[in-house]
Design a protein around this motif. Structure first.
Motif, PDB file in Angstrom:
ATOM      1  N   GLU A  35      36.732  41.002  39.182  1.00  0.00           N
ATOM      2  CA  GLU A  35      36.935  42.283  39.294  1.00  0.00           C
ATOM      3  C   GLU A  35      38.351  42.777  39.860  1.00  0.00           C
ATOM      4  O   GLU A  35      38.703  43.877  39.588  1.00  0.00           O
ATOM      5  CB  GLU A  35      36.009  42.926  40.383  1.00  0.00           C
ATOM      6  N   CYS A  42      45.285  47.164  42.904  1.00  0.00           N
ATOM      7  CA  CYS A  42      45.812  47.990  41.866  1.00  0.00           C
ATOM      8  C   CYS A  42      47.207  48.168  41.900  1.00  0.00           C
ATOM      9  O   CYS A  42      47.789  47.961  42.862  1.00  0.00           O
ATOM     10  CB  CYS A  42      44.925  49.437  42.384  1.00  0.00           C
ATOM     11  N   TYR A  70      41.763  52.594  43.426  1.00  0.00           N
ATOM     12  CA  TYR A  70      40.735  51.761  43.086  1.00  0.00           C
ATOM     13  C   TYR A  70      39.314  52.913  43.012  1.00  0.00           C
ATOM     14  O   TYR A  70      39.124  53.484  43.697  1.00  0.00           O
ATOM     15  CB  TYR A  70      40.292  50.762  43.986  1.00  0.00           C
ATOM     16  N   GLY A  96      36.232  47.507  39.020  1.00  0.00           N
ATOM     17  CA  GLY A  96      37.502  46.634  38.485  1.00  0.00           C
ATOM     18  C   GLY A  96      38.515  47.502  37.938  1.00  0.00           C
ATOM     19  O   GLY A  96      39.575  47.193  37.194  1.00  0.00           O
ATOM     20  N   ASN A  97      38.178  48.950  37.897  1.00  0.00           N
ATOM     21  CA  ASN A  97      39.274  49.769  37.392  1.00  0.00           C
ATOM     22  C   ASN A  97      39.812  50.579  38.539  1.00  0.00           C
ATOM     23  O   ASN A  97      39.411  50.778  39.518  1.00  0.00           O
ATOM     24  CB  ASN A  97      38.364  50.825  36.442  1.00  0.00           C
ATOM     25  N   CYS A  98      41.296  50.955  38.021  1.00  0.00           N
ATOM     26  CA  CYS A  98      42.196  51.800  38.826  1.00  0.00           C
ATOM     27  C   CYS A  98      42.476  53.175  38.095  1.00  0.00           C
ATOM     28  O   CYS A  98      42.457  53.052  37.031  1.00  0.00           O
ATOM     29  CB  CYS A  98      43.321  51.071  39.249  1.00  0.00           C
ATOM     30  N   SER A 142      44.156  55.052  33.396  1.00  0.00           N
ATOM     31  CA  SER A 142      43.343  54.014  34.023  1.00  0.00           C
ATOM     32  C   SER A 142      44.104  52.752  33.639  1.00  0.00           C
ATOM     33  O   SER A 142      44.929  52.436  32.860  1.00  0.00           O
ATOM     34  CB  SER A 142      41.997  53.808  33.315  1.00  0.00           C
ATOM     35  N   ARG A 181      43.480  48.352  34.809  1.00  0.00           N
ATOM     36  CA  ARG A 181      42.495  47.395  35.614  1.00  0.00           C
ATOM     37  C   ARG A 181      43.185  46.633  36.779  1.00  0.00           C
ATOM     38  O   ARG A 181      44.371  46.474  36.850  1.00  0.00           O
ATOM     39  CB  ARG A 181      42.410  45.938  34.537  1.00  0.00           C
ATOM     40  N   SER A 229      44.108  43.806  39.248  1.00  0.00           N
ATOM     41  CA  SER A 229      44.569  42.678  39.168  1.00  0.00           C
ATOM     42  C   SER A 229      44.314  41.763  40.414  1.00  0.00           C
ATOM     43  O   SER A 229      43.767  42.029  41.587  1.00  0.00           O
ATOM     44  CB  SER A 229      46.056  42.375  39.053  1.00  0.00           C
ATOM     45  N   GLU A 261      36.276  42.917  45.942  1.00  0.00           N
ATOM     46  CA  GLU A 261      36.819  44.269  45.689  1.00  0.00           C
ATOM     47  C   GLU A 261      37.270  45.162  46.475  1.00  0.00           C
ATOM     48  O   GLU A 261      36.928  45.312  47.586  1.00  0.00           O
ATOM     49  CB  GLU A 261      35.275  44.853  44.914  1.00  0.00           C
TER      50      GLU A 261
END
Length: 101
Positions: free
Chosen positions: A21, A25, A31, A35-37, A84, A86, A88, A97
């Motif tokens: 994940e 960001c 965040y 796993g997305n920002c 958006s 991902r 890192s 997370e």
């Protein structure tokens, strides 16, 4: 050509970063989970100059030291999430997370 396909199996393997994940960001991103920002942007109501009824996105409101500078013409801006990216993996950050926002 003809071959026997009855015993064919397909294996999919993921390597570490593919399934992780992430724990960081990019700068200027918050965040949002999974796993997305998303990029934090200050948006101003240029139509009336009276601000927005919606206020800051609740995922970033009151978090960190982020804020929008007031505009003489358009008043206070509100923080909204756009775009958006991902998350890192940074070995210098705590594992796991990040918190939302």
């Amino acid at each position: 050509m003809k071959g026997d396909t009855s015993n064919t199996t397909r294996q999919i393997r993921s390597q570490g970063a593919d399934i992780a994940e992430g724990n960081q960001c990019p700068s200027g991103f918050a965040y949002v989970g999974g796993g997305n920002c998303m990029e934090v942007k200050c948006v101003y109501n240029t139509a009336t100059g009276l601000g927005f009824d919606t206020g800051h996105d609740q995922r970033v409101a009151g978090k960190a030291d982020w804020g929008c500078k007031g505009s003489f013409w358009y008043g206070a801006g509100v923080m909204q999430l756009q775009g958006s990216a991902r998350a890192s993996i940074n070995p210098e950050c705590p594992p796991g997370e990040p918190q939302i926002g």
